[in-house]
Design a protein around this motif. Structure first.
Motif, short mmCIF file in Angstrom:
data_model
loop_
_atom_site.label_atom_id
_atom_site.label_comp_id
_atom_site.label_asym_id
_atom_site.label_seq_id
_atom_site.Cartn_x
_atom_site.Cartn_y
_atom_site.Cartn_z
N ALA A 1 14.87 -27.02 -0.10
CA ALA A 1 13.95 -26.36 -1.03
C ALA A 1 13.74 -27.20 -2.28
CB ALA A 1 14.51 -24.98 -1.41
N LEU B 1 5.44 -20.14 -2.20
CA LEU B 1 6.72 -20.81 -1.95
C LEU B 1 7.05 -20.83 -0.46
CD1 LEU B 1 8.82 -19.33 -4.90
CD2 LEU B 1 7.84 -21.62 -4.76
N VAL C 1 11.35 -24.30 2.00
CA VAL C 1 11.62 -23.17 1.11
C VAL C 1 11.66 -21.90 1.94
CG1 VAL C 1 10.93 -21.93 -0.98
CG2 VAL C 1 10.45 -24.37 -0.77
N ALA D 1 16.22 -19.30 -0.27
CA ALA D 1 15.88 -20.07 -1.47
C ALA D 1 14.98 -19.25 -2.39
CB ALA D 1 15.17 -21.37 -1.08
#
Length: 265
Positions: A214, A237, A243, A247
């Motif tokens: 990430a 994200l 990611v 995370a």
């Protein structure tokens, strides 16, 4: 004593204040202080318990989803006693303040004397200044790559960097290291003139707990602080390779500590 990042965050928030472990004998004592990713966690109580005596309130205070889940987690190694450990957040890691404290000439002399002792105790010769210089010139570079540059094994290299971290001279990132302001002052004191460096990134660094994949994904879009993360949505994200849900959860926790949130939340 290993504590998962989500549990650490809950202890810091005051939501969790118990942990349960199967140990042949206690691995902590009352008063033990553990430095963690969220700060210092203190052991406030310790007692042996029978798993059958646990109640729903114990599960809630330990952050378990249910009493059944807590008992299931303790089902492994039934030959070992179960221990009920009281935990509390005891404040930030004191090394954080130490890293930011720029030493005067007398302090630099004392630090250098400490570095000399570390060098003298080493079986492979002087390493402290070489390592500080290596990190200074290669910020955020992975430990294996740094170790390879000086012909050392990664595990031994990391162990030595931790010794420098104890002195407040380095900072550990999810990927690589930085010299702290304190470490920079020590390095500069040994140079003809202070080294020119890239300005330190303003803002709150990304949590180390989000993991290297990430961190790499966010760095690829030049996101290195939580303040920058706040301009993204959870969907944004999640669309980044590396990611994952864990995370994103860690980023949410870090944002909440700063009074921030993801876009749309």
């Amino acid at each position: 004593m290993m504590i998962r990042p989500a549990e650490l965050a809950a202890i810091k928030a005051g939501v969790v204040d118990l942990a349960f472990r199967r140990w042949a004998k206690p691995r902590v004592v009352v008063g033990t202080r553990m430095r963690t990713g969220v700060g210092v966690i203190e052991v406030t109580s310790l007692e042996q318990v029978g798993v059958s005596s646990l109640r729903a309130e114990d599960a809630r205070r330990a952050g378990a989803p249910s009493l059944a889940a807590l008992r299931e987690a303790l089902a492994a190694r039934p030959e070992d006693p179960a221990w009920r450990i009281g935990l509390a957040y005891a404040g930030p890691d004191p090394r954080e303040a130490l890293r930011a404290a720029v030493p005067d000439a007398a302090e630099i002399a004392a630090i250098n004397a400490r570095l000399d002792r570390l060098d003298a105790a080493s079986s492979y010769g002087a390493w402290t200044r070489e390592t500080l210089d290596l990190i200074d010139l290669n910020p955020t570079v992975r430990a294996p790559e740094l170790a390879a540059q000086v012909g050392r094994e990664t595990a031994d290299f990391k162990k030595d960097v931790r010794k420098l971290k104890e002195l407040g001279l380095t900072e550990s990132l999810a990927i690589g290291y930085l010299l702290s302001p304190r470490g920079q002052a020590v390095v500069d004191a040994g140079l003809p003139e202070p080294r020119v460096r890239e300005p330190r990134q303003a803002g709150t660094p990304l949590p180390r707990t989000i993991g290297a994949p990430a961190t790499r994904a966010l760095r690829a879009v030049e996101v290195t602080t939580l303040e920058q993360v706040a301009s993204y949505s959870a969907a944004d994200l999640a669309a980044m390779h590396g990611v994952g849900p864990m995370a994103i959860s860690r980023l949410r926790e870090g944002l909440a500590e700063q009074g921030l949130a993801l876009t749309g939340e």
